[in-house]
Design an enzyme around this catalytic site. Structure first.
Site, mmCIF file in Angstrom:
data_model
loop_
_atom_site.group_PDB
_atom_site.id
_atom_site.type_symbol
_atom_site.label_atom_id
_atom_site.label_comp_id
_atom_site.label_asym_id
_atom_site.label_seq_id
_atom_site.Cartn_x
_atom_site.Cartn_y
_atom_site.Cartn_z
ATOM 1 N N ILE A 103 40.968 41.763 45.033
ATOM 2 C CA ILE A 103 39.791 40.994 44.648
ATOM 3 C C ILE A 103 39.083 41.675 43.478
ATOM 4 O O ILE A 103 39.109 42.901 43.358
ATOM 5 C CB ILE A 103 38.850 40.821 45.865
ATOM 6 C CG1 ILE A 103 37.647 39.929 45.526
ATOM 7 C CG2 ILE A 103 38.400 42.159 46.423
ATOM 8 C CD1 ILE A 103 36.834 39.508 46.750
ATOM 9 N N CYS A 104 38.483 40.855 42.617
ATOM 10 C CA CYS A 104 37.656 41.336 41.523
ATOM 11 C C CYS A 104 38.437 42.271 40.587
ATOM 12 O O CYS A 104 39.516 41.933 40.131
ATOM 13 C CB CYS A 104 36.409 42.020 42.085
ATOM 14 S SG CYS A 104 35.161 42.438 40.843
ATOM 15 N N GLY A 105 37.902 43.434 40.310
ATOM 16 C CA GLY A 105 38.523 44.351 39.355
ATOM 17 C C GLY A 105 39.938 44.755 39.712
ATOM 18 O O GLY A 105 40.732 45.089 38.821
ATOM 19 N N THR A 107 42.238 42.842 40.580
ATOM 20 C CA THR A 107 43.168 41.887 39.982
ATOM 21 C C THR A 107 43.516 42.304 38.554
ATOM 22 O O THR A 107 44.649 42.117 38.112
ATOM 23 C CB THR A 107 42.594 40.458 39.982
ATOM 24 O OG1 THR A 107 41.394 40.409 39.187
ATOM 25 C CG2 THR A 107 42.272 39.999 41.404
ATOM 26 N N ALA A 155 41.393 36.972 44.386
ATOM 27 C CA ALA A 155 40.120 36.265 44.371
ATOM 28 C C ALA A 155 39.176 36.966 43.405
ATOM 29 O O ALA A 155 39.392 38.122 43.032
ATOM 30 C CB ALA A 155 39.504 36.215 45.767
#
Length: 218
Positions: A103-105, A107, A155
């Site tokens: 999730i977030c960074g 990715t 996500a």
């Protein structure tokens, strides 16, 4: 049921809110979670200032001993290569057929590792991942969370509930109407969804009591 634990990567500047729904529901449903850090002897400090003492080191985590590797966002994903070993561990997991949720960074870390080039995925924004120079732009999906057939969940930072939904679905914690009700309750504050969840929990407790009685009878 003998389940393998879920491993959660922890590192300084970890975004506290991004995996809370997933880990809470896993714990409530009997799943063991273990925290993993580059240096297990040193506590990490989250973005919110919480100190976490890791359970084990990254080098000691083997895909065959795990049900899932969760990679949370953190400021460090965007400031250098310090967290690159976690992306390489994700490659090891996916190659072994063990799922990964990012999730977030995180990715962006996977994008730099080339793990999003051939997999459906999402993130905070398409431009955020494009800045990594990766080759998977055509596989970017504008949605809250994505589960690729390879077992990779992704996500963006504003979708912790959708992220948890995909994790819970992949591991079979909730499914069908119950999974939908869980999401509607925590994402939409839908009071009607609570009744469905409560009925499901009552049924699960009843089934457990019956199983216990049957075992005693034998």
């Amino acid at each position: 049921m003998n389940r393998k634990p879920v491993h959660i990567a922890v590192y300084d500047t970890l975004a506290d809110w991004e995996t809370g729904h997933a880990t809470a529901e896993l714990g409530r449903n009997g799943w063991e979670t273990r925290t993993v850090a580059a240096d297990p002897a040193r506590p990490v400090t989250t973005m919110g200032g919480l100190r976490v003492q890791p359970d084990l080191g990254l080098d000691g985590v083997r895909p065959r001993d795990s049900s899932l590797l969760i990679l949370t966002g953190a400021g460090l994903w965007d400031t250098g290569d310090e967290l690159a070993p976690f992306a390489r561990k994700a490659r090891e997991f996916l190659a072994a057929g063990v799922p990964v949720a990012a999730i977030c960074g995180a990715t962006a870390g996977l994008a730099r590792e080339g793990l999003l080039d051939d997999r459906r995925h999402t993130s905070a924004a398409a431009g955020y991942l494009a800045a990594s120079g990766y080759k998977g732009g055509e596989r970017y999906v504008e949605t809250d969370a994505v589960t690729d057939p390879s077992g990779l969940i992704t996500a963006g930072p504003t979708e912790p509930v959708a992220f948890a939904r995909e994790v819970l679905a992949l591991l079979g914690v909730y499914e069908g109407e119950v999974l939908d009700a869980w999401y509607r309750l925590f994402h939409d504050s839908d009071a009607a969804a609570y009744e469905i969840l409560a009925a499901a929990e009552t049924g699960a407790r009843s089934d457990g009591a019956e199983d216990g009685a049957a075992g005693n009878a034998r």
